[in-house]
Design a protein around this motif. Structure first.
Motif, mmCIF file in Angstrom:
data_model
loop_
_atom_site.group_PDB
_atom_site.id
_atom_site.type_symbol
_atom_site.label_atom_id
_atom_site.label_comp_id
_atom_site.label_asym_id
_atom_site.label_seq_id
_atom_site.Cartn_x
_atom_site.Cartn_y
_atom_site.Cartn_z
ATOM 1 N N VAL A 161 75.670 -39.464 26.589
ATOM 2 C CA VAL A 161 75.383 -39.841 25.159
ATOM 3 C C VAL A 161 76.625 -40.467 24.615
ATOM 4 O O VAL A 161 77.852 -39.709 24.459
ATOM 5 C CB VAL A 161 75.072 -38.585 24.377
ATOM 6 C CG1 VAL A 161 74.636 -38.982 23.091
ATOM 7 C CG2 VAL A 161 73.899 -37.858 25.157
ATOM 8 N N ILE A 162 76.697 -41.728 23.775
ATOM 9 C CA ILE A 162 77.674 -42.193 23.065
ATOM 10 C C ILE A 162 77.183 -42.825 22.027
ATOM 11 O O ILE A 162 75.931 -43.622 22.198
ATOM 12 C CB ILE A 162 78.361 -43.068 24.260
ATOM 13 C CG1 ILE A 162 79.834 -43.341 23.530
ATOM 14 C CG2 ILE A 162 77.864 -44.415 24.498
ATOM 15 C CD1 ILE A 162 80.976 -43.981 24.572
ATOM 16 N N PHE A 205 71.917 -37.135 15.511
ATOM 17 C CA PHE A 205 71.511 -38.455 16.374
ATOM 18 C C PHE A 205 71.061 -38.139 17.734
ATOM 19 O O PHE A 205 70.228 -38.814 18.035
ATOM 20 C CB PHE A 205 72.858 -39.444 16.331
ATOM 21 C CG PHE A 205 73.085 -40.129 14.897
ATOM 22 C CD1 PHE A 205 72.026 -41.079 14.383
ATOM 23 C CD2 PHE A 205 73.851 -39.442 14.027
ATOM 24 C CE1 PHE A 205 72.302 -41.562 13.083
ATOM 25 C CE2 PHE A 205 74.356 -40.093 12.779
ATOM 26 C CZ PHE A 205 73.508 -41.285 12.308
ATOM 27 N N PHE A 206 71.848 -37.385 18.545
ATOM 28 C CA PHE A 206 71.428 -37.123 19.960
ATOM 29 C C PHE A 206 69.948 -36.332 19.903
ATOM 30 O O PHE A 206 69.136 -37.087 20.737
ATOM 31 C CB PHE A 206 72.575 -36.117 20.552
ATOM 32 C CG PHE A 206 71.769 -35.539 21.888
ATOM 33 C CD1 PHE A 206 71.300 -36.141 23.000
ATOM 34 C CD2 PHE A 206 71.662 -34.059 21.909
ATOM 35 C CE1 PHE A 206 70.736 -35.474 24.013
ATOM 36 C CE2 PHE A 206 71.161 -33.702 23.036
ATOM 37 C CZ PHE A 206 70.576 -34.432 24.039
ATOM 38 N N VAL A 220 68.880 -30.495 25.983
ATOM 39 C CA VAL A 220 70.099 -29.803 26.162
ATOM 40 C C VAL A 220 71.449 -30.608 25.969
ATOM 41 O O VAL A 220 71.541 -32.068 26.442
ATOM 42 C CB VAL A 220 70.114 -29.440 27.660
ATOM 43 C CG1 VAL A 220 71.383 -28.703 28.131
ATOM 44 C CG2 VAL A 220 68.884 -28.721 28.029
ATOM 45 N N LYS A 221 72.266 -30.009 25.035
ATOM 46 C CA LYS A 221 73.537 -30.927 24.654
ATOM 47 C C LYS A 221 74.607 -30.290 25.622
ATOM 48 O O LYS A 221 75.049 -28.972 25.482
ATOM 49 C CB LYS A 221 73.818 -30.814 23.216
ATOM 50 C CG LYS A 221 75.118 -31.352 22.697
ATOM 51 C CD LYS A 221 76.104 -30.439 22.396
ATOM 52 C CE LYS A 221 77.430 -30.659 22.016
ATOM 53 N NZ LYS A 221 78.415 -29.780 21.867
ATOM 54 N N ALA A 294 64.237 -29.179 17.978
ATOM 55 C CA ALA A 294 64.877 -30.540 18.287
ATOM 56 C C ALA A 294 64.007 -31.644 17.432
ATOM 57 O O ALA A 294 64.394 -32.544 16.600
ATOM 58 C CB ALA A 294 64.695 -31.021 19.630
ATOM 59 N N GLN A 295 62.533 -31.460 17.225
ATOM 60 C CA GLN A 295 61.694 -32.239 16.250
ATOM 61 C C GLN A 295 62.227 -31.809 14.881
ATOM 62 O O GLN A 295 62.159 -32.801 14.075
ATOM 63 C CB GLN A 295 60.234 -32.013 16.561
ATOM 64 C CG GLN A 295 59.780 -32.550 17.779
ATOM 65 C CD GLN A 295 58.442 -32.235 18.281
ATOM 66 O OE1 GLN A 295 57.743 -31.098 17.831
ATOM 67 N NE2 GLN A 295 57.720 -33.387 18.595
ATOM 68 N N TYR A 296 62.494 -30.608 14.698
ATOM 69 C CA TYR A 296 62.788 -30.289 13.251
ATOM 70 C C TYR A 296 64.098 -31.010 12.748
ATOM 71 O O TYR A 296 64.084 -31.598 11.739
ATOM 72 C CB TYR A 296 63.073 -28.589 13.160
ATOM 73 C CG TYR A 296 63.737 -28.473 11.691
ATOM 74 C CD1 TYR A 296 62.828 -28.073 10.570
ATOM 75 C CD2 TYR A 296 65.013 -28.150 11.931
ATOM 76 C CE1 TYR A 296 63.441 -27.850 9.498
ATOM 77 C CE2 TYR A 296 65.629 -27.566 10.600
ATOM 78 C CZ TYR A 296 64.790 -27.616 9.289
ATOM 79 O OH TYR A 296 65.423 -26.877 8.279
ATOM 80 N N ILE A 297 65.105 -31.224 13.623
ATOM 81 C CA ILE A 297 66.326 -31.759 13.657
ATOM 82 C C ILE A 297 65.728 -33.390 13.090
ATOM 83 O O ILE A 297 66.464 -33.892 12.361
ATOM 84 C CB ILE A 297 67.225 -31.588 14.560
ATOM 85 C CG1 ILE A 297 67.741 -30.249 14.699
ATOM 86 C CG2 ILE A 297 68.545 -32.459 14.383
ATOM 87 C CD1 ILE A 297 68.647 -29.869 15.842
ATOM 88 N N ASN A 298 64.929 -33.752 14.011
ATOM 89 C CA ASN A 298 64.798 -35.389 13.973
ATOM 90 C C ASN A 298 64.053 -35.574 12.720
ATOM 91 O O ASN A 298 64.284 -36.583 11.827
ATOM 92 C CB ASN A 298 63.742 -35.579 14.991
ATOM 93 C CG ASN A 298 63.312 -37.018 15.161
ATOM 94 O OD1 ASN A 298 64.057 -38.093 14.603
ATOM 95 N ND2 ASN A 298 62.155 -37.297 15.136
ATOM 96 N N ILE A 299 63.141 -34.939 12.235
ATOM 97 C CA ILE A 299 62.452 -34.859 11.001
ATOM 98 C C ILE A 299 63.382 -34.782 9.564
ATOM 99 O O ILE A 299 63.478 -35.713 8.889
ATOM 100 C CB ILE A 299 61.194 -34.115 10.547
ATOM 101 C CG1 ILE A 299 60.149 -34.239 11.845
ATOM 102 C CG2 ILE A 299 60.744 -34.096 9.277
ATOM 103 C CD1 ILE A 299 59.115 -33.245 12.023
ATOM 104 N N ASN A 300 64.328 -33.602 9.693
ATOM 105 C CA ASN A 300 65.118 -33.600 8.627
ATOM 106 C C ASN A 300 66.597 -33.799 8.446
ATOM 107 O O ASN A 300 67.312 -33.589 7.773
ATOM 108 C CB ASN A 300 64.968 -32.074 8.315
ATOM 109 C CG ASN A 300 63.749 -31.536 7.996
ATOM 110 O OD1 ASN A 300 63.003 -31.585 7.094
ATOM 111 N ND2 ASN A 300 63.049 -30.815 9.002
#
Length: 345
Positions: A161-162, A205-206, A220-221, A294-300
């Motif tokens: 990831v970059i 962003f990831f 997984v990060k 993860a979807q929560y992070i994407n939405i918000n």
């Protein structure tokens, strides 16, 4: 000679009658003048009254049109129907807000080649100057080429990831694009500027990009200073399959560093209370989130606050949602215990 006085007398009489007629015409003219004035005044008042009547008529007409009307049975039913519709709209909006908070989206993501939901998307952080480290990973725990494709068939996607260079399209970006063309193992965050001070934002962003591109149970990060026991990690994730709201990692807490210039300094230390202590959060070396988190992070992502470090940043997001904290010692990469799925590279 005797008729002369008679002539003189008649002339005197005419002069007298003429002066009398002049004297009587003056009052008549004055009366006529005042009569005209009176007529003009009356006509003006009548005209004004007519205008006032027109204006009053207009106001009365408007008031008549705006007066409350008697509701028929059909009107009452329509009002009740609108109220019921309004209630259902409010309920739907509440359900939508709840669905968003739980991370549900309509987007269709990539599945495994078998058509099944992926087990995990693993994102390994990397930077522009980490080419040798990436090759080291590819030669050890991270599959490459056909082995990477076979792993995806098993339901596990791994990507470096970059973000992009501050100078878009420069030699740094071109080298990454060329490397990705050869290895096909990058997730390039087009909207993120790759820089050390931007790491807390990188995690947003990831997770957003991973959720948008792949439909998986877990995301997984992993930091680029970690070696993974890939099979051990897959086994750990398999045992947690189907668990919503899972926030998995090596949990810790500790003092907030308030001294500027010190390592791990937190510029917004004053937000952590009088005790200056971090809340419980997963160590940043390896963090696992279930799909809905993860979807929560994407939405918000546009609203989520970031702090100086990505692990405390993720931990702050998890406080406000119904996350299940899972402290797994096998994810403590710096520990000396034998049964663990990661170690410091």
């Amino acid at each position: 000679m005797e008729s002369l006085p008679t002539t003189v007398t008649s002339k005197s009489e005419r002069r007298g009658r003429s002066s009398k007629s002049q004297n009587t015409s003056k009052p008549s003219l004055i009366m006529a003048f005042f009569s005209c004035l009176a007529w003009l005044y009356v006509a003006g008042r009548l005209w004004q009254d007519a205008q006032h009547r027109v204006a009053l008529n207009t106001v009365l007409q408007k008031n008549y049109e705006l007066r409350p009307k008697a509701l028929t049975v059909d009107d009452k039913l329509m009002v009740l129907g609108c109220k019921d519709l309004e209630r259902r709209i409010v309920e739907t909006e509440m359900e939508l807000a709840q669905a968003k908070s739980q991370g549900y989206l309509k987007n269709q993501k990539s599945l495994s080649s078998s058509g099944k939901k992926l087990l995990a998307v693993i994102g390994v952080y990397t930077g522009f100057g980490s080419h040798l480290k990436r090759n080291k990973f590819r030669g050890s725990w991270m599959p490459r080429d056909d082995a990477l494709k076979k792993l995806e068939e098993r339901g596990v996607v791994i990507r470096f990831v970059i973000g992009r260079s501050a100078n878009r399209g420069d030699s740094l970006d071109r080298k990454i694009d060329q490397e990705n063309l050869a290895t096909k193992d990058f997730l390039i965050l087009e909207n993120h500027e790759e820089a050390q001070e931007e790491l807390p934002k990188k995690v947003k962003f990831f997770y957003s990009a991973a959720v948008q591109n792949w439909d998986a149970e877990f995301y997984v990060k992993v930091d680029d200073n970690v070696d993974l026991d890939l099979e051990g990690l897959i086994g750990l994730l398999e045992s947690r399959r189907g668990q919503d709201g899972a926030y998995i990692g090596c949990m810790k807490s500790g003092d907030v560093v308030t001294q500027e210039g010190s390592q791990w300094y937190e510029p917004e230390w004053w937000k952590f209370g009088d005790d200056k202590s971090y809340f419980r959060h997963a160590t940043g070396s390896l963090v696992i989130l279930s799909k809905n988190l993860a979807q929560y992070i994407n939405i918000n992502s546009g609203l989520l606050k970031t702090y100086a470090f990505d692990d405390t940043t993720i931990g702050s997001w998890m406080i406000g949602v119904q996350a299940t904290y899972i402290d797994d010692n096998r994810l403590c990469c710096s520990s000396t215990r034998q049964e663990k799925v990661c170690s410091m590279a």
